[in-house]
Write an enzyme that holds these catalytic residues in place. Structure first.
Site, short mmCIF file in Angstrom:
data_model
loop_
_atom_site.label_atom_id
_atom_site.label_comp_id
_atom_site.label_asym_id
_atom_site.label_seq_id
_atom_site.Cartn_x
_atom_site.Cartn_y
_atom_site.Cartn_z
N ASP A 51 0.85 -1.26 0.17
CA ASP A 51 0.13 0.11 0.15
C ASP A 51 0.86 1.26 -0.08
OD1 ASP A 51 -1.69 2.11 0.54
OD2 ASP A 51 -2.48 1.32 2.26
N GLU A 130 30.66 11.51 6.83
CA GLU A 130 31.12 11.32 8.04
C GLU A 130 30.12 11.41 8.97
OE1 GLU A 130 34.46 13.80 8.66
OE2 GLU A 130 35.50 12.75 7.44
N GLU A 132 27.72 11.95 12.10
CA GLU A 132 27.98 12.02 13.54
C GLU A 132 26.47 11.79 13.95
OE1 GLU A 132 31.04 15.66 13.24
OE2 GLU A 132 29.15 15.93 14.08
N GLU A 212 33.04 12.27 19.39
CA GLU A 212 32.98 13.47 18.73
C GLU A 212 32.98 14.82 19.94
OE1 GLU A 212 33.43 15.76 16.44
OE2 GLU A 212 33.69 14.50 14.80
N GLU A 220 30.90 9.30 16.11
CA GLU A 220 31.29 9.48 14.55
C GLU A 220 31.99 8.01 14.31
OE1 GLU A 220 32.84 12.90 12.71
OE2 GLU A 220 34.22 11.58 11.48
N HIS A 269 29.76 15.83 7.48
CA HIS A 269 30.72 16.19 6.36
C HIS A 269 30.87 15.11 5.26
CE1 HIS A 269 32.62 18.09 10.03
NE2 HIS A 269 31.53 18.74 9.88
N ARG A 339 38.60 24.11 8.40
CA ARG A 339 37.58 23.89 8.79
C ARG A 339 36.19 24.58 9.00
NH1 ARG A 339 40.75 19.36 9.77
NH2 ARG A 339 39.78 17.20 9.63
N GLU A 358 35.48 18.07 0.41
CA GLU A 358 34.59 17.89 1.79
C GLU A 358 33.79 18.87 1.81
OE1 GLU A 358 35.10 16.84 6.51
OE2 GLU A 358 36.43 18.41 5.42
N ARG A 360 30.77 20.52 4.04
CA ARG A 360 30.83 20.61 5.61
C ARG A 360 29.55 20.88 6.07
NH1 ARG A 360 35.19 19.42 8.35
NH2 ARG A 360 34.45 20.74 10.11
#
Length: 470
Positions: A51, A130, A132, A212, A220, A269, A339, A358, A360
């Site tokens: 369904d 990554e 978390e 973390e 993580e 990330h 970062r 990466e 973030r």
């Protein structure tokens, strides 16, 4: 595996049940099970009915019949069932047209991979998220007509240093100081290891795990990169395993982006790159050792970030994480090693195969299939239009003044802002029929009606502190 090999695999492992898993529109696994006696090779072609009107964001009740089509290549034994259970991830199709269902997130991921190949730019997009998460000891919440509250707790919580529990042993991670402490401060080493070992049982390749930054059990576990669709499947297993291992240890795990006030939220990330065969296409001699293609890809993501946030940061809670100072980049800039930038170019290895970007700002409340597809489509748009990301911002962006940040765009400050951006900027997602107008409009309608409007209607507990004496 082929359908025949799945039958042999089930027999070899003594499977008594078969579990058919599929991803709903917002990004949560749904399932139903049959006895193994019902499993036959025809199911992999003909599918099984269910369904579709009972699945969030899918069919109306007057057109509810849908089919699940199991993917034989996804066969593993479910690690949590008491009775031996074969698990299969499924695609969704229409029983009348036999066409793949446009609102099936896994189908969106498959179309994204096909579109990449059709462009001639490359043949594989690799993703390495990554995710978390928090592991709490308990959670309570409710919202009624006359009351609303939530309460989380963890023996690691810094707020518990003064609690008289009969035997308070201290060693609790300070706020924003939870990154990499050894036991006894890190109390969750063994449970994370159990999660890793369970992931390995279903074929996931784990690179590492650790505590973390936040207090109260933030964790993580990192997966080795996979192709877009494979990583979409892997992320579903990842969440399933984290939550179920936590539960069988008397804990509760959540991927909610911001469950703890005034400490770091939970991000995802996401490392990504494009390859052609065995050749990494993001490696070059430009900034950060990157190619012109990589720079164009970065520019595409930065240009479309406000709209792709509707998929990468899809909850109202996501924007309680996206604030300056908590390792959640809100300013749309790129940099090498930095970062505080929305897009970072990792510099751990000089190998061309390690060259990647990466992103973030995403968080793990997202539907991985759609989040990965949206980011890749934005990046491909940047490549095809040869967009320029501008100069890198190699400073600590959190420390810049308002004047210095005046020309740096930022992600939207709310889910409503991201949905508005998506409504106005989604042509790049429609290419190759990867996303459709129906998917975009349904996503906006669902998020607005089921989440934004519901939040607007309810008084917030903190409003009483602010306004009760008005």
């Amino acid at each position: 595996m082929t359908a025949k090999e799945v039958m042999e695999f089930a027999k070899k492992n003594g499977a008594e049940m078969v579990d058919f898993k599929f991803c709903d529109f917002p990004g949560t696994w749904q399932h139903f099970s049959t006895p193994t006696s019902e499993l036959n090779e025809d199911i992999f072609e003909e599918g099984l009915g269910f369904d579709g009107s009972s699945i969030r964001g899918w069919q109306q009740i007057n057109a509810s019949d849908m089919l699940v089509i199991p993917d034989a290549s996804t066969a593993v034994m479910d690690p949590f069932m008491d009775r031996p259970t074969l698990s299969l991830i499924c695609d969704i199709s229409d029983p009348l047209t036999r066409e793949d269902y446009s609102r099936d997130p896994r189908n969106i991921a498959k179309k994204a991979e096909a579109f990449l190949k059709s462009t001639g730019i490359g043949d594989t997009a690799y993703f390495g998220p990554e995710p978390e998460f928090f592991i709490f000891d308990s959670v309570r919440f409710d919202s009624t007509e006359n009351a609303a509250f939530y309460e989380i707790d963890s023996e690691e919580g810094q707020w518990n240093t003064g609690e008289d529990t009969g035997q308070n042993l201290g060693h609790k991670p300070r706020y924003k100081e939870g990154y990499f402490p050894v036991p006894p401060t890190d109390t969750l080493q063994d449970i994370r290891t159990e999660m890793v070992q369970t992931m390995e049982k279903v074929g996931l390749h784990v690179e590492k795990h650790h505590h973390e930054v936040a207090t109260a059990g933030q964790a993580e576990i990192d997966l080795r990169f996979l192709s877009l669709l494979q990583m979409g499947d892997a992320l579903m297993w990842y969440k399933y395993i984290v939550k179920n291992v936590a539960r069988r240890n008397g804990r509760t795990a959540t991927f909610m982006p911001k469950p703890v006030f005034m400490d770091n939220g939970t991000g995802m990330h996401t490392h990504q790159s494009i390859w052609s065969g065995d050749t990494p296409l993001f490696a070059g001699d430009g900034y950060g050792g990157m190619s012109e293609m990589a720079m164009n890809y970065i520019a595409g993501i930065l240009a479309h970030a406000p709209s792709i946030c509707a998929f990468t940061n899809p909850t109202t809670n996501s924007y309680k994480r996206l604030v300056p100072g908590f390792e959640a980049p809100v300013n749309l800039a790129y940099s090498s090693r930095n970062r505080s930038a929305a897009i970072r170019i990792p510099t751990y290895s000089p190998s061309p195969k390690a060259k990647r970007i990466e992103v973030r700002f995403p968080d793990p409340s997202s539907n991985g299939y759609m989040a990965f597809a949206a980011m890749m489509m934005a990046g491909l748009d940047g490549i095809e239009r040869k967009l320029d990301p501008g100069s890198p911002l190699d400073k600590d962006i959190y420390s810049l003044s308002k004047a210095e940040l005046a020309d740096v765009p930022s992600v939207p400050g709310s889910l409503e802002g991201s949905l508005d951006a998506l409504a106005n900027d989604h042509e790049f997602l429609l290419r190759g029929d990867v996303f459709t107008e129906d998917v975009i409009s349904t996503w906006i309608e669902y998020k607005t009606g089921r989440e934004l409007d519901e939040m607007r209607l309810r008084p917030h507990p903190y409003e009483f502190a602010l306004y009760y004496d008005a």
